[in-house]
Design an enzyme around this catalytic site. Structure first.
Site, PDB file in Angstrom:
ATOM      1  N   TYR A   1       0.293 -10.139   2.592  1.00  0.00           N
ATOM      2  CA  TYR A   1       0.071  -9.306   3.798  1.00  0.00           C
ATOM      3  C   TYR A   1      -0.609  -8.101   3.267  1.00  0.00           C
ATOM      4  O   TYR A   1      -0.394  -7.439   2.386  1.00  0.00           O
ATOM      5  CB  TYR A   1       1.478  -8.891   3.993  1.00  0.00           C
ATOM      6  CG  TYR A   1       1.880  -7.855   5.101  1.00  0.00           C
ATOM      7  CD1 TYR A   1       1.712  -8.063   6.718  1.00  0.00           C
ATOM      8  CD2 TYR A   1       1.890  -6.576   4.873  1.00  0.00           C
ATOM      9  CE1 TYR A   1       1.868  -7.086   7.612  1.00  0.00           C
ATOM     10  CE2 TYR A   1       2.370  -5.439   5.977  1.00  0.00           C
ATOM     11  CZ  TYR A   1       1.838  -5.974   7.221  1.00  0.00           C
ATOM     12  OH  TYR A   1       2.144  -5.142   8.324  1.00  0.00           O
TER      13      TYR A   1
ATOM     14  N   LYS B   1       4.015   2.520  -1.074  1.00  0.00           N
ATOM     15  CA  LYS B   1       5.418   2.621  -1.191  1.00  0.00           C
ATOM     16  C   LYS B   1       6.110   3.348  -2.364  1.00  0.00           C
ATOM     17  O   LYS B   1       6.405   4.482  -1.950  1.00  0.00           O
ATOM     18  CB  LYS B   1       5.880   1.090  -1.667  1.00  0.00           C
ATOM     19  CG  LYS B   1       5.361   0.114  -0.389  1.00  0.00           C
ATOM     20  CD  LYS B   1       6.402  -0.880   0.037  1.00  0.00           C
ATOM     21  CE  LYS B   1       5.705  -1.799   1.039  1.00  0.00           C
ATOM     22  NZ  LYS B   1       6.425  -2.012   2.260  1.00  0.00           N
TER      23      LYS B   1
ATOM     24  N   ASP C   1      -3.966  -5.551  -4.202  1.00  0.00           N
ATOM     25  CA  ASP C   1      -3.255  -4.719  -3.290  1.00  0.00           C
ATOM     26  C   ASP C   1      -1.837  -4.539  -3.993  1.00  0.00           C
ATOM     27  O   ASP C   1      -1.078  -5.440  -4.152  1.00  0.00           O
ATOM     28  CB  ASP C   1      -2.882  -5.848  -1.968  1.00  0.00           C
ATOM     29  CG  ASP C   1      -2.127  -4.759  -0.953  1.00  0.00           C
ATOM     30  OD1 ASP C   1      -1.334  -4.092  -1.384  1.00  0.00           O
ATOM     31  OD2 ASP C   1      -2.236  -5.080   0.088  1.00  0.00           O
TER      32      ASP C   1
END
Ligand SMILES: Cc1ncc(COP(=O)(O)O)c(C=O)c1O
Length: 422
Positions: A137, A257, A229
């Site tokens: 994702y 995050k 990522d």
């Protein structure tokens, strides 16, 4: 229950009662806040949290140092339309942790940082095609959101133009032959490979030995860029993220995050040479709220905590103990639990066939797990005070301790006892 009336109010004013589609399938609770490893709902019920808001609360909820730093920064104002001292200190602290990168651009969400990296890779190479891996994702925007189930790039949302995905080459994660073939067929057109170095979004699948090295070598040979990522893995696997743990240096990496103790911050990092395309204005990367004083203060405080009191060994020990406890409970209730992943994030699933080997090294291998059965249990887990994701990912934070293992194990046992009694 007071929760019900809040949920009615939520449904009235928020589409689906939530503010992100990822939360549509979550159990209907309404939290008032959290502290450390715990969350509290409007009925005063306490939960042990192994979801961490999908990852950001890596230091626990309301970490005192981060909270104090953000609050002090707020008193200075927020954005000035020019650089400020905290932002420079945040960049220095960030680069000190990451190790390999020379410059960083801060943003607000992982989605936009991914966009920046993809744009930069295309600008640097003059090519368009991007290789990615099924199950990964990279944000919710038109040119990256993809139906996980589809073998070929297919939109995952109504309103998403199919042609926005035409430049993707989607391959099975950990499949060396498939990647080699893609470079043989399209090497001259590939701008970048983007990879979650541990594929956390679906299954928390670590790379097979040599897989990331292969990506590095193929990219270097073909003149393509390797983009990590690290939105989930960054600062969570180690201060230097997956790049440090697996010893593979990407050309660009994207973070989010855990970088700022729960404050909304993302980052795109790379060499000074690549970043010079942004510095010269050739590549546009903008954002009103980028590196606000609060965001910068949160990065500085978070990075200081991680540097001065690294939680990684504690997390490893906690994770081992927690996994052993869950496994033991499942065995006693005759449920074929399968756990895999890394210390700070692991995936919990139930095997469809208890006798089958359920090794998971690609997204496709998740078919050996009864994901729906696990997902159905998450509402019962929530009722028992255990807050985890329906997709099976459990996150361990720096704030978790043995009392959390005991709390979570009681809840897990309670739910599995109910299930096995049915
Ligand atoms: C690997 C990865 N990249 C990008 C994103 C997008 O980040 P955000 O939700 O902050 O936009 C996520 C979000 O979960 C992610 O896991």
């Amino acid at each position: 229950m007071i929760t019900d009336s809040w949920n009615i109010r939520a449904e009235a004013v928020l589409p689906g009662g939530v503010s992100s589609n990822v939360r549509l399938s979550a159990p209907k609770v309404c939290f008032t806040g959290g502290a450390g490893s715990r969350l509290f709902d409007v009925d005063g019920k306490e939960y042990v949290d192994y979801l961490l808001g999908q990852g950001p609360a890596f230091l626990g909820h309301g970490h005192p140092e981060v909270t104090a730093a953000v609050s002090e920064a707020t008193s200075r104002g927020m954005v000035f339309g020019a650089q400020h001292t905290l932002e420079i200190e945040a960049a220095e602290a960030f680069l000190d942790a990451v190790g390999w990168a020379e410059q960083v651009r801060f943003g607000v969400s992982g989605t936009e940082a991914d966009q920046g990296a993809l744009r930069l890779a295309r600008a640097a190479t003059g090519r368009n095609r991007i290789v990615r891996f099924s199950g990964s994702y990279h944000g919710w925007l038109d040119n990256v959101l993809m139906d996980f189930q589809a073998a070929r790039p297919r939109p995952a949302s109504a309103g998403q133009p199919a042609k926005s995905l035409s430049d993707w080459i989607v391959l099975p994660y950990n499949d060396e032959t498939a990647v080699e073939q893609a470079f043989t067929d399209h090497g001259d057109d590939i701008a970048a490979v983007i990879v979650e170095p541990v594929m956390c979004n679906n299954g928390v699948i670590p790379p097979e030995p040599g897989f990331l090295d292969l990506l590095r070598n193929l990219c270097t040979k073909a003149g393509a860029l390797l983009i990590f990522d690290e939105v989930i893995t960054g600062f969570r696997l180690s201060r230097g993220g997956a790049a440090e743990v697996y010893g593979v240096v990407p050309d660009l990496a994207v973070y989010g995050k855990a970088v700022a103790g729960g404050w909304p911050v993302s980052a795109m990092a790379g060499s000074r040479d690549l970043m010079s395309l942004i510095a010269s204005g050739t590549v546009n990367h903008s954002g009103t709220f980028n590196a606000s004083t609060m965001a910068a203060a949160a990065v500085i405080a978070t990075q200081r905590v991680l540097r001065e009191d690294p939680p990684y060994e504690r997390i490893r020990a906690h994770s081992e103990k927690l996994k052993a406890s869950l496994t033991d409970i499942a065995v006693r209730h005759d449920i074929s639990l399968r756990i895999h992943g890394v210390d700070a994030a692991f995936h919990v699933g139930i095997a469809k066939d208890p006798s089958a080997n359920s090794k998971v090294s690609t997204y496709q291998d998740l078919a050996s797990l009864d994901l729906a059965r696990y997902s159905d249990l998450t509402a019962a887990f929530a009722r028992a005070g255990l807050w985890v994701a329906g997709r099976g990912v459990w996150y361990v934070s720096a704030a978790h301790d043995d009392t959390d293992i005991a709390f979570a194990s009681r809840a897990f046992e309670h739910v599995l006892a109910e299930v096995s009694a049915r």
